[in-house]
Structure formats: C-alpha cells, structure tokens
Scaffold this active site. Structure first.
Site, PDB file in Angstrom:
ATOM      1  N   LYS A  42      -3.515  15.403  -8.829  1.00 57.89           N
ATOM      2  CA  LYS A  42      -2.619  15.615  -9.857  1.00 57.89           C
ATOM      3  C   LYS A  42      -1.719  16.950 -10.151  1.00 57.89           C
ATOM      4  O   LYS A  42      -0.608  16.825 -10.405  1.00 57.89           O
ATOM      5  CB  LYS A  42      -3.286  15.119 -11.284  1.00 57.89           C
ATOM      6  CG  LYS A  42      -3.695  13.550 -11.193  1.00 57.89           C
ATOM      7  CD  LYS A  42      -2.507  12.574 -11.178  1.00 57.89           C
ATOM      8  CE  LYS A  42      -3.134  11.089 -11.315  1.00 57.89           C
ATOM      9  NZ  LYS A  42      -1.589  10.214 -11.110  1.00 57.89           N
ATOM     10  N   TYR A  49      -9.560  14.333  -7.858  1.00 56.76           N
ATOM     11  CA  TYR A  49      -8.382  13.689  -8.995  1.00 56.76           C
ATOM     12  C   TYR A  49      -7.765  14.847  -9.539  1.00 56.76           C
ATOM     13  O   TYR A  49      -6.208  14.891  -9.313  1.00 56.76           O
ATOM     14  CB  TYR A  49      -9.313  13.165  -9.792  1.00 56.76           C
ATOM     15  CG  TYR A  49      -8.219  12.314 -11.041  1.00 56.76           C
ATOM     16  CD1 TYR A  49      -7.489  11.028 -10.593  1.00 56.76           C
ATOM     17  CD2 TYR A  49      -8.262  12.964 -12.098  1.00 56.76           C
ATOM     18  CE1 TYR A  49      -6.534  10.645 -11.506  1.00 56.76           C
ATOM     19  CE2 TYR A  49      -7.247  12.280 -13.085  1.00 56.76           C
ATOM     20  CZ  TYR A  49      -6.526  11.178 -12.764  1.00 56.76           C
ATOM     21  OH  TYR A  49      -5.809  10.349 -13.493  1.00 56.76           O
ATOM     22  N   ASP A  51       0.859  -1.285  -0.165  1.00 56.99           N
ATOM     23  CA  ASP A  51       0.127   0.131  -0.029  1.00 56.99           C
ATOM     24  C   ASP A  51       0.782   1.284  -0.150  1.00 56.99           C
ATOM     25  O   ASP A  51       1.735   1.475   0.885  1.00 56.99           O
ATOM     26  CB  ASP A  51      -0.988  -0.097   1.329  1.00 56.99           C
ATOM     27  CG  ASP A  51      -1.876   1.071   1.348  1.00 56.99           C
ATOM     28  OD1 ASP A  51      -1.704   2.049   0.595  1.00 56.99           O
ATOM     29  OD2 ASP A  51      -2.604   1.275   1.940  1.00 56.99           O
ATOM     30  N   VAL A  52       0.798   2.040  -1.139  1.00 59.40           N
ATOM     31  CA  VAL A  52       1.616   3.034  -1.129  1.00 59.40           C
ATOM     32  C   VAL A  52       1.677   4.095  -0.005  1.00 59.40           C
ATOM     33  O   VAL A  52       2.428   5.077   0.071  1.00 59.40           O
ATOM     34  CB  VAL A  52       1.832   3.678  -2.568  1.00 59.40           C
ATOM     35  CG1 VAL A  52       2.225   2.603  -3.685  1.00 59.40           C
ATOM     36  CG2 VAL A  52       0.469   4.181  -2.992  1.00 59.40           C
TER      37      VAL A  52
END
Length: 641
Positions: free
Chosen positions: A542, A538, A444-445
């Site tokens: 980003k 999102y 899990d990052v």
C-alpha cells in the site's frame, strides 16, 4: 404476428391491461413506452350515478408491464364535449384531461386520449407496428393495396387534439362494415372491438397481413464482412467530440452485428439514412437523421441551421450532437445522456434499419418533411416531460472503472458512483453480472492482457473512462517478517501495487480524453502512515501504490487528470477482515471485537459505504482543485494525527 391471447378476464380493465402487455412485449409493435390502449366502461360514482368512463393508458407507463393503476379513468361525456371546440392548444388540452379524471391520483392521461374517445368501440389499441409503418413510408404507400376496406386511412397529423379532430371527421365518412382498424400515416395502427380480445385479434390480423406482404418483398441483403477491430482510443476521442458538441458528457455504445455491418456498407447509406425517421416519435430519441461518418462538428453546424430554419419565437435549441452515428468501420454508435438512453436509441434505430431497407426494396423509402419532424422534436408536451425530469445527477454521462467491484469497498464505490449518475465498468475475480449502467467483467487484475481487454470492452459499451477507482486488494494475514513467505510477499505486491501500475498505464489514454477531465482515486490504507506489526507485505504494497499515486499526480496534472488516494482503516465489512483476523487484532490490543471496531478518536464504526461516499465526492467538483492528496477515512487515528 402470433396471437398470444391465452387468458380469460371478466373485468374489462383487467382484459385491457392483459392485452396491453401482450402488445408491449412485442418489440416490432412497441418500443420503450410507445403505443397506447384504452377500454370504455360504466362505473358508479360516489353519488350512485352511472358514469361512462374511458380508461386510457397513463403517461409514463410502459405497455410491457402496465397494470390497472397505469390507466387513467376519465369522464367520456366530457372528452366528447371537448371535441366540439374548433381548437385546443396542447397545454389547455392536458389541463382539460386532468379535469375530466375521476381520480385525482391517477397518472396523466395519454396525449392520444381524445383519439380513443372519438372511436365508438369499447376497446381501442394503438401501436407503432414496424410492418404497418413500412407500408406508409413509401413514395407510393401500399396501405390500401394490402388492407383494402378493412381500415380507414388518416393522413399524418400531429398527435393530440388535431389528430382526434381529423379522425372524428374521416372515420364516420369512410368506415364500413368490414372496417376493423385505422392506419395513421407515418404513425401506426389502431384497431378496435367489442372487447380487448377482439381488438387484439384484429391487430394480429392486420399486422400479419402487412408482414406477409413484406415477406414477399424481402430485401436481398448481401453478406457484409465483419467490422474491423477499432482502436478504443479512437472511440474515446470521438466520444469527447460528441460530448463537446452536446455540452455535457455522453455515453457512446458501439454495435457491430451482421445487420448493422451490412447496412453501413451500403453505397447509398448517406442518402437512405438521411431521409428521416420511420415515425416522428423517434426523433426525440434519435434526432431527425444520424451522423454518417465522423464529422461531429459538421453535423452540429447543420443541426443549428435546421433549428434556425424551422424555429418559432421563444424556442430554445436542444443540444446539436447526434444520437446515432453510422460509419463503415465503426458500425453503429448510439449516444445518450445515460446508458439507458443510448440503448433506447439502439433499439429504435435497429428497427429503423429494417424499415428503411424493406421500404427501399418496395419502391423507395420516404419520411415526413423536416418541418413535421421539427414540430415533433420541439413539441411542447415533449419539452414539458424533459423539464419534469429535473436536472441530471452529477456524474450522468460519465464512466467509472472500478476494480475489486464485487464486494467491500470496491462495490461500495461502484454503488456510490452509480447513485450519482455514472455508468460503471466493474472488474473482479468474482462474477457480478451486468445491468444497463453496469458492466461486470470477471478479470484477474494481475493479468495485463485481461485488464487491457476488459478496458476495451468497457469503452465499446460506454465510450470511454472518466473515473478510475483502484480498489482491488488482498490482505495476506498477520505474519511476522521473520516468517514471511516470499510467494506471499510477491502475490501481495502483484495485486496491491503492480496491478495498479498496469491499470494506470492502460487507463491513461482514456482518462486524458475524459470530457470533464480524468479522475483517479486509489484505495490505499491507514497502514501507509501508521503500519502495524505482522502486516509487512500489505503495508509495503500500500505504501508502494501510494507513492505511485503521488507520481501520477505529478505527471498527469498537465493532462487534466487529478489523482488522489484515500486511507481507510478498520473497515470490517470487507473481505479482507475475516472473523479470525478480526479476533486476532482485537486480542492483540486487549479488546473485545465490538470495542476494537470503534477504536478511533470519533468512536465511529467505519463502513464500506462511508468510504464509497468519500471516493465519489473526491471525483466531484468539490475536489476540482485537489490532486496528490491522501485523505484518511478512519474515524481519527492517534498515530496518524
């Protein structure tokens, strides 16, 4: 050694292939393409004439999985004629062997072909059996004591024509009724029979006798303390020095099992390991001696002196970097241009350790003199194999860390980098398995400790990190800001932006040590320059990771690390695009799904593979002078352009 023969074959070549596979699957007998086998038969050629043929293992085939097609058929009469000439240089010999083939499409015959032709028996099997080699590599060899008149002993001679001539002279003089094999000193065991099954049974008999003798003199290995945890940055720094000595990036793998821990703890480690390999064939993979300790530069200087002492005019020195490192704290490191090469060095030296310790217990290990080992290392036939392999792929010896590697863009990036020679550490929540050049880890990052542990495992497997591709991401679906759930916002930021900041911090010390300079590519989004409605979390995440990328480009340029971003759009074969989301977005623009997929200036359908190719190229020398860039992969977008 256990006799595993369990099949009946009426065709001699089928039986030879079967027996070869039995031998090839025994690592104590054959490692990585070693050994060779043959069977003699009579065939009818195109004219109807009966021809005596030697079917011998073809070069490049591995005994472990050889089939009929892996054997080269040669005219036996011609092979025996060749043995009447006083000398035959290697290149001429191989040409003559090709000319003796019955099938122009057959593989190149083994360099040991003439040895197989010399022996009068129908079936011949040759391996590098550890137990037999141990008996030969002693100050006082025990071959005759263990085998008696069951074998003919042949002193060490370079493989090829000279060895065949030596056997042609010695075998008729010394073979008797009880003779079932030949021991090639420092080289291995040959057995023969009326068929392959008999030759195989004799191989079992002789190897078992050697093993039984060794079992009575098993070395007393004192238990060693487990090797300590090593700062992975130290491994990466050592890899960089080894790469500099080699003149190109290399893979470095650490091994710390109990047998290795005990071996590197020996007080006589430098002396014992410095005597040379168990058999000359191994020098191609391990060099003559390992590096004991960490003085890479000293090792390289000594290798240059070794080359100068033994080189003949016209030879070009191979790279002077070690292939095996033995260190009381590190354990054993094995080195190769590719992960496969490092793994082969590991397998060979693990067996070498056992041979060294057993031989030392039996009265003292002794290898061949350096001159003989040099001749094998610089043997023209081995050099020709290296030349035939061609230049390595662009990222050979380099290591890439890719997040989100199980699917979509992340997987495509990993595949593109591997296709160009890189070894890859792939992190993802979905298990992906591992292969020789790919270490798949379930991570899990957003778990900082798990990411740190995964990077450490990757460094122990491959030696460092040269390329970082941050691809893991989530798309929470279309939600207006007025309806945005705070937990969704935080989760999106955590995966898409926060985890990348942690990854950057974790990877930087290794990227800084990359032999060809570190490279980072972040998978951002078209939503950064041109956000759309309903994607606030999102788009913001980003944008944040893009800004992080720009700052990293500013900060890390002095470390030789270049940092760039790509902005994909409408990559519909990724997990971010469910059928529901795709239908919603198409409806929003008043299009059907197929038209929506090509809603760009070029009318192109953007795929994960297309993004992966761009990412790989950005890690290449094509972009050597580029950092801080943001490259769209979107087919052309009016709002961006």
């Amino acid at each position: 050694m256990e006799n595993r023969w369990a099949e009946t074959h009426t065709d001699p070549l089928d039986a030879c292939a079967y027996g070869s596979r039995l031998l090839g699957r025994e690592p104590d007998l054959v490692l990585h393409g070693g050994g060779n086998t043959s069977v003699k038969a009579v065939v009818t050629d195109l004219t109807g004439r009966r021809v005596d043929v030697l079917h011998v293992k073809g070069s490049g085939w591995d005994l472990a999985d050889i089939e009929r097609a892996g054997f080269a058929p040669l005219r036996l009469e011609r092979l025996r004629e060749l043995l009447t000439v006083p000398s035959l240089p290697d290149d001429r010999m191989m040409n003559e062997l090709r000319c003796a083939l019955l099938d122009a499409g057959a593989p190149d015959p083994s360099v040991e072909t003439l040895l197989h032709a010399v022996l009068p028996h129908p079936a011949v099997l040759h391996t590098h059996a550890d137990a037999v080699i141990t008996l030969t590599n002693l100050r006082e060899p025990l071959v005759e004591e263990v085998f008696g008149d069951r074998v003919v002993v042949v002193p060490y001679v370079m493989p090829g024509f000279a060895l065949a001539k030596e056997c042609a002279e010695l075998f008729p003089r010394h073979a008797g009724e009880r003779t079932i094999g030949v021991v090639l000193m420092n080289h291995g065991l040959v057995t023969f029979g009326e068929d392959t099954e008999e030759a195989y049974a004799r191989h079992v008999e002789l190897v078992s006798a050697a093993e039984a003798h060794l079992a009575r003199h098993r070395p007393t290995r004192a238990p060693a303390a487990p090797l300590p945890r090593v700062d992975p940055r130290d491994l990466a720094a050592l890899r960089r020095r080894i790469s500099e000595a080699a003149g190109h990036p290399v893979i470095v793998t650490r091994h710390t099992d109990p047998a290795i821990a005990a071996f590197v703890a020996r007080p006589d480690l430098a002396d014992l390991a410095g005597r040379g390999p168990a058999t000359p064939d191994h020098v191609i993979r391990t060099k003559r001696v390992p590096l004991v300790g960490r003085d890479v530069e000293g090792y390289a200087a000594e290798y240059r002196r070794y080359f100068e002492r033994h080189a003949r005019p016209g030879l070009t020195m191979l790279d002077p970097a070690p292939r095996v490192v033995l260190d009381p704290e590190l354990g054993m490191l094995t080195i190769g241009r590719r992960a496969r090469d490092a793994d082969i060095a590991r397998d060979i030296y693990a067996h070498t350790i056992d041979i060294l310790e057993r031989a030392e217990e039996l009265g003292g290990y002794r290898a061949l003199p350096p001159r003989d080992l040099f001749e094998m290392e610089y043997w023209e036939l081995e050099q020709a194999k290296l030349r035939l392999a061609g230049p390595p792929a662009e990222f050979t010896g380099e290591v890439a860390l890719v997040t989100g590697a199980a699917s979509g863009i992340g997987r495509a990036c990993a595949d593109a980098l591997r296709a160009r020679g890189a070894s890859v550490i792939g992190l993802d929540l979905t298990p992906t398995g591992s292969r020789t050049d790919y270490l798949g880890l379930r991570v899990d990052v957003t778990d900082t400790a798990a990411v740190r542990a995964a990077v450490e495992r990757g460094v122990e497997r491959f030696g460092g990190v040269d390329v970082l591709v941050a691809s893991a991401g989530v798309f929470p679906g279309n939600t207006p800001i007025a309806e945005l759930d705070p937990d969704t916002w935080r989760r999106t930021m955590a995966v898409n932006a926060d985890s990348t900041a942690v990854l950057f911090r974790t990877a930087h010390p290794f990227l800084e040590l990359a032999p060809r300079g570190g490279r980072v590519v972040v998978i951002a989004s078209k939503n950064v320059p041109a956000p759309g409605p309903g994607a606030a979390a999102y788009s913001a995440s980003k944008a944040a990771v893009t800004q992080l990328t720009r700052v990293a480009a500013l900060e890390w340029a002095a470390d030789g690390i270049r940092v760039n971003a790509v902005h994909p759009d409408a990559v519909f074969d990724t997990g971010l695009w469910t059928e529901e989301v795709l239908a919603q977005r198409a409806a929003h623009y008043g299009l059907d799904v197929e038209a929506y997929k090509r809603r760009n200036l070029l009318g192109a359908e953007i795929t994960s593979a297309a993004v992966g190719r761009v990412v790989a190229e950005m890690c290449s020398d094509t972009f050597a002078c580029t950092t801080g860039a943001q490259v769209p992969v979107d087919g052309g977008n009016e709002r961006v352009v």
